[in-house]
Design an enzyme around this catalytic site. Structure first.
Site, short mmCIF file in Angstrom:
data_model
loop_
_atom_site.label_atom_id
_atom_site.label_comp_id
_atom_site.label_asym_id
_atom_site.label_seq_id
_atom_site.Cartn_x
_atom_site.Cartn_y
_atom_site.Cartn_z
N GLY A 12 0.81 -1.20 0.00
CA GLY A 12 0.00 0.00 0.00
C GLY A 12 0.85 1.26 0.00
CB SER A 65 -1.79 -2.86 -2.82
OG SER A 65 -2.53 -2.48 -1.68
CB THR A 110 -5.63 -8.99 2.39
OG1 THR A 110 -4.60 -8.99 1.40
CG2 THR A 110 -5.01 -8.77 3.76
CG HIS A 164 -0.64 -7.37 6.80
ND1 HIS A 164 -1.73 -7.67 6.03
CD2 HIS A 164 -0.37 -6.06 6.56
CE1 HIS A 164 -2.11 -6.59 5.37
NE2 HIS A 164 -1.29 -5.60 5.68
#
Length: 426
Positions: free
Chosen positions: A111, A138, A185, A311
């Site tokens: 991101g 993303s 995700t 993550h």
């Protein structure tokens, strides 16, 4: 020394040659920057962006225990080496989502990549293409789904933060632009406690501030990076273009607010994943799986693969490292679905260990950012070539011709305790 230098003409770059010594060499007032490893790129990148950006890139949740575990877990495995195998060349290709990759290393969804360098996701996608692999774009990308599709030749993959109002729209946009693999995700039901980001004012008690919190020292740090500041204002790639169309600093905070609101409003559950699987015509991966029971359930409802990931240590601190979670997940679903690994990859030998423990391929997040900061598109391509060279060299030294040969027999658990720490036999 002065006599020896007499007659030597220095170039504008401050270099020249010294004749009469053992072979010609280059003379410089300062040693050139040598970038031969991912760690070299990391150190160089840290000098090129303000601290507020670097803390975002390198940061994680709470005490960064999981961030460190992702790296150190690879040290607990040794590599088996067989000699005199006579393989003049190695094959590094693998298949992911029906696409043959020349390198089993994908670029992970990242991101706000444009905060590291304005060329961001588009540069990363082009570098991935040049290396024969793919970018997973993303939801929070700095270049939109449509912009990356228009600026590249290959069909890249798309990562979805699910559950909010934008889910169906993002899926339609991605499919319409040629993205055929969807990475959902699932490990962000709430944002992790990323204290480094909070200290700079990215978040305040669960809300987004409209300006960054800067002390005089931090303002001076930004002033020491004038090119980064100029690029931020000139190109406006700090915002998340899939969520807002506007550019500029205000749009950056608006897009962060939208993303965080969508995440905190979402109550994403298994029924929602089933809906996504039903409505996405292509391949679906579930990203953020650490437990084999979750992997089993995802595959049972028709998902094609899972990405073992925590993550990057930015969510639950003290969770399993990605590599430690990989083996049980592979044992549960590895014969029925593709298993990928995302977390802690810094060397070609890390890739070897992940593949030997059952991963089809790996994803790299922070290493691609290092390359982007230092050399933009060329930097990302160089980082991928470092992985290619290190992986190829490791296979040659191990006596392996093809990455497809890698399995559990090629790695050996490394005993880290000293002899004095080993309990005495009864």
């Amino acid at each position: 020394m002065a006599d020896r230098l007499e007659g030597v003409r220095l170039t504008r770059a401050g270099s020249g040659s010294l004749p009469g010594v053992v072979g010609p060499f280059e003379y410089r007032w300062r040693a050139p920057e040598t970038l031969v490893s991912v760690e070299d790129y990391r150190r160089a990148a840290a000098r090129r962006v303000p601290r507020l950006v670097w803390d975002y890139v390198e940061g994680g949740a709470d005490d960064l225990v999981t961030v460190r575990r992702n790296l150190t877990s690879f040290e607990r495995w040794s590599l088996r080496a067989r000699m005199m195998t006579g393989h003049p060349a190695r094959r590094l290709s693998t298949m992911v989502a029906g696409v043959e990759l020349e390198l089993p290393v994908l670029l992970a969804p990242t991101g706000a990549l444009g905060l590291s360098h304005w060329s961001g996701d588009l540069a990363a996608a082009r570098a991935a293409e040049a290396a024969g692999t793919r970018l997973v774009l993303s939801t929070a990308s700095s270049w939109s789904i449509e912009e990356v599709a228009a600026g590249t030749h290959a069909d890249h993959f798309f990562q979805l933060y699910p559950g909010g109002d934008e889910t169906a729209t993002l899926m339609r946009r991605a499919w319409g632009c040629g993205y055929r693999a969807l990475f959902v995700t699932v490990d962000v039901p709430v944002l992790g406690n990323r204290e480094g980001e909070r200290r700079f004012g990215y978040t305040r008690a669960g809300t987004i501030g409209r300006t960054l919190t800067l002390t005089p020292r931090q303002a001076l740090d930004m002033a020491r990076h004038p090119r980064w500041v100029a690029d931020l204002y000139r190109h406006g790639r700090g915002s998340m273009r899939n969520l807002v169309e506007e550019s500029g600093v205000a749009a950056t905070f608006q897009s962060i607010e939208i993303l965080h609101r969508e995440i905190t409003r979402a109550t994403f559950a298994w029924d929602d994943l089933a809906w996504i699987r039903e409505h996405w015509p292509g391949t679906v991966y579930v990203k953020g799986v650490l437990d084999p029971d979750d992997a089993l359930r995802a595959v049972a409802m028709g998902c094609d693969g899972v990405v073992v990931s925590n993550h990057g240590g930015r969510q639950l601190d003290h969770s399993l490292s990605a590599l430690d979670a990989l083996g049980p997940v592979v044992a549960a679903v590895g014969d029925r679905a593709e298993v990928l690994l995302d977390g802690g990859i810094r060397r070609g030998t890390d890739v070897v260990k992940a593949l030997a423990l059952g991963a089809r391929a790996v994803l790299i997040g922070r290493p691609q950012i290092y390359g982007l900061i230092v050399g933009h598109e060329r930097g990302v391509a160089d980082v991928l070539e470092i992985f290619r060279a290190e992986l190829d060299r490791a296979l040659a030294l191990m006596g392996i011709e093809n990455v497809q040969e890698l399995d559990r027999s090629w790695v050996i658990p490394y005993e880290t305790r000293s002899r004095d720490e080993v309990p005495a036999a009864d």
